[in-house]
Design a protein around this motif. Sequence first.
Motif, PDB file in Angstrom:
ATOM      1  N   GLY A  15       0.792  -1.214   0.000  1.00 53.25           N
ATOM      2  CA  GLY A  15       0.000   0.000   0.000  1.00 53.25           C
ATOM      3  C   GLY A  15       0.828   1.268   0.000  1.00 53.25           C
ATOM      4  N   VAL A  16       2.135   1.125   0.211  1.00 59.53           N
ATOM      5  CA  VAL A  16       3.042   2.273   0.184  1.00 59.53           C
ATOM      6  C   VAL A  16       4.048   2.126  -0.953  1.00 59.53           C
ATOM      7  CG1 VAL A  16       4.762   3.608   1.453  1.00 59.53           C
ATOM      8  CG2 VAL A  16       2.787   2.658   2.662  1.00 59.53           C
ATOM      9  N   LEU A  17       4.760   1.002  -0.951  1.00 54.82           N
ATOM     10  CA  LEU A  17       5.744   0.735  -2.009  1.00 54.82           C
ATOM     11  C   LEU A  17       5.176  -0.134  -3.124  1.00 54.82           C
ATOM     12  CD1 LEU A  17       8.927  -0.023   0.155  1.00 54.82           C
ATOM     13  CD2 LEU A  17       8.163   2.181  -0.779  1.00 54.82           C
ATOM     14  N   VAL A  18       4.329  -1.092  -2.765  1.00 53.02           N
ATOM     15  CA  VAL A  18       3.777  -2.022  -3.749  1.00 53.02           C
ATOM     16  C   VAL A  18       2.292  -2.233  -3.515  1.00 53.02           C
ATOM     17  CG1 VAL A  18       5.941  -3.289  -4.118  1.00 53.02           C
ATOM     18  CG2 VAL A  18       4.358  -4.033  -2.329  1.00 53.02           C
ATOM     19  N   ALA A  23       4.982  -2.309  -8.281  1.00 53.23           N
ATOM     20  CA  ALA A  23       5.536  -1.114  -7.635  1.00 53.23           C
ATOM     21  C   ALA A  23       4.589   0.064  -7.820  1.00 53.23           C
ATOM     22  CB  ALA A  23       6.897  -0.790  -8.231  1.00 53.23           C
ATOM     23  N   LEU A  24       4.393   0.814  -6.750  1.00 55.25           N
ATOM     24  CA  LEU A  24       3.608   2.043  -6.835  1.00 55.25           C
ATOM     25  C   LEU A  24       4.508   3.186  -7.323  1.00 55.25           C
ATOM     26  CD1 LEU A  24       1.580   1.618  -3.540  1.00 55.25           C
ATOM     27  CD2 LEU A  24       0.635   1.683  -5.863  1.00 55.25           C
ATOM     28  N   PRO A  25       3.952   4.165  -8.003  1.00 56.84           N
ATOM     29  CA  PRO A  25       4.760   5.262  -8.535  1.00 56.84           C
ATOM     30  C   PRO A  25       5.578   5.949  -7.445  1.00 56.84           C
ATOM     31  CG  PRO A  25       2.551   5.332  -9.466  1.00 56.84           C
ATOM     32  CD  PRO A  25       2.519   4.276  -8.401  1.00 56.84           C
ATOM     33  N   GLY A  26       6.867   6.109  -7.708  1.00 61.45           N
ATOM     34  CA  GLY A  26       7.756   6.785  -6.778  1.00 61.45           C
ATOM     35  C   GLY A  26       8.451   5.863  -5.793  1.00 61.45           C
ATOM     36  N   ALA A  27       8.044   4.592  -5.707  1.00 62.49           N
ATOM     37  CA  ALA A  27       8.614   3.681  -4.708  1.00 62.49           C
ATOM     38  C   ALA A  27      10.102   3.447  -4.940  1.00 62.49           C
ATOM     39  CB  ALA A  27       7.863   2.356  -4.711  1.00 62.49           C
ATOM     40  N   ALA A  28      10.469   3.114  -6.173  1.00 55.76           N
ATOM     41  CA  ALA A  28      11.881   2.870  -6.470  1.00 55.76           C
ATOM     42  C   ALA A  28      12.704   4.139  -6.276  1.00 55.76           C
ATOM     43  CB  ALA A  28      12.035   2.350  -7.897  1.00 55.76           C
ATOM     44  N   LEU A 228      -1.957   7.933   0.554  1.00 55.21           N
ATOM     45  CA  LEU A 228      -3.328   7.559   0.211  1.00 55.21           C
ATOM     46  C   LEU A 228      -3.401   6.545  -0.927  1.00 55.21           C
ATOM     47  CD1 LEU A 228      -4.845  11.153   0.464  1.00 55.21           C
ATOM     48  CD2 LEU A 228      -4.852   9.342   2.201  1.00 55.21           C
ATOM     49  N   THR A 229      -2.356   5.717  -1.040  1.00 53.94           N
ATOM     50  CA  THR A 229      -2.319   4.709  -2.112  1.00 53.94           C
ATOM     51  C   THR A 229      -2.719   3.330  -1.612  1.00 53.94           C
ATOM     52  OG1 THR A 229       0.058   4.577  -1.645  1.00 53.94           O
ATOM     53  CG2 THR A 229      -0.628   5.853  -3.580  1.00 53.94           C
ATOM     54  N   GLY A 230      -3.134   3.221  -0.359  1.00 60.15           N
ATOM     55  CA  GLY A 230      -3.463   1.915   0.203  1.00 60.15           C
ATOM     56  C   GLY A 230      -4.853   1.863   0.792  1.00 60.15           C
ATOM     57  N   SER A 231      -4.931   1.585   2.095  1.00 59.18           N
ATOM     58  CA  SER A 231      -6.204   1.259   2.730  1.00 59.18           C
ATOM     59  C   SER A 231      -7.027   2.455   3.176  1.00 59.18           C
ATOM     60  CB  SER A 231      -5.952   0.364   3.955  1.00 59.18           C
ATOM     61  OG  SER A 231      -5.335  -0.839   3.571  1.00 59.18           O
TER      62      SER A 231
END
Length: 272
Positions: A15-18, A23-28, A228-231
């Motif tokens: 929900g933050v990195l993946v 992969a979520l945008p910006g994680a890497a 706000l990319t997860g739960s």
Amino acid sequence: MDTRPVACWLTDMDGVLVHEEQALPGAADFIAALQEHQRPYLVLTNNSIFTARDLRARLLGSGIDVPEASIWTSALATAQFLADQDAGGSAYVIGEAGMTSALHDVGFVLTDRDPDYVVLGETRTYSFEAITRAIRLIHRGARFIATNPDATGPSPEGPLPATGSVAALITQATGIKPYFVGKPNPLMMRSALNAIEAHSETTVMIGDRMDTDMVAGIEAGLRTVLVLTGSTRREEITRFPYRPTRVLDSIADVVPLVAELAPDEYSQLSAD
């Protein structure tokens, strides 16, 4: 404005990195920024199925390069807690390699003969036979530990019963509640801080859940960033009696906070 320096970062994984191993945008970019600026950090997860080595491989497959030593799971936190409580103890484990390997590494003996502890972790295949054995061992005096209270876990087909659900079943049968080591227990955060020799005053926790990541971070004395990319949706935040230090749309918005801060500069975090 909070002017305490930010020296270390803790971040949730799902929900933050993946999301579902993508992969979520910006994680890497976030991990790369931490490494470029030599900031100590850990990626945290309540999932106890996988070893840190397994999780490194899974993240690498998503394009996120996290060293094995920078991953901290509820299994590792549980093993460390038990080693501190009862060095050289014994346990009956319901779980997979992440949990059994962590306990072996701290010198625990795994057995179903009068163990000191019953340790409940995550597994893809909860066995009625194993659960029955755990119930009988707890009745005989084994102390009950569980890696995390999550009632369900995600899958492509929908929710799956997780550690918290099985723990409730065992509690109903024994009358004994487990001690949960993982989030939202701030012990998970404290053990992570100890693992990288960090201090709560100069560490930030990033997560996607108000009821686990944020409350655990707050109770451990950390500043917190909710993405706000997860739960959690933005409109849900006001339902809780506590607030994150800052709310951002995604981990991509955290990257500038890392990249722009040299070791002798100060945090831009302030409450929304």
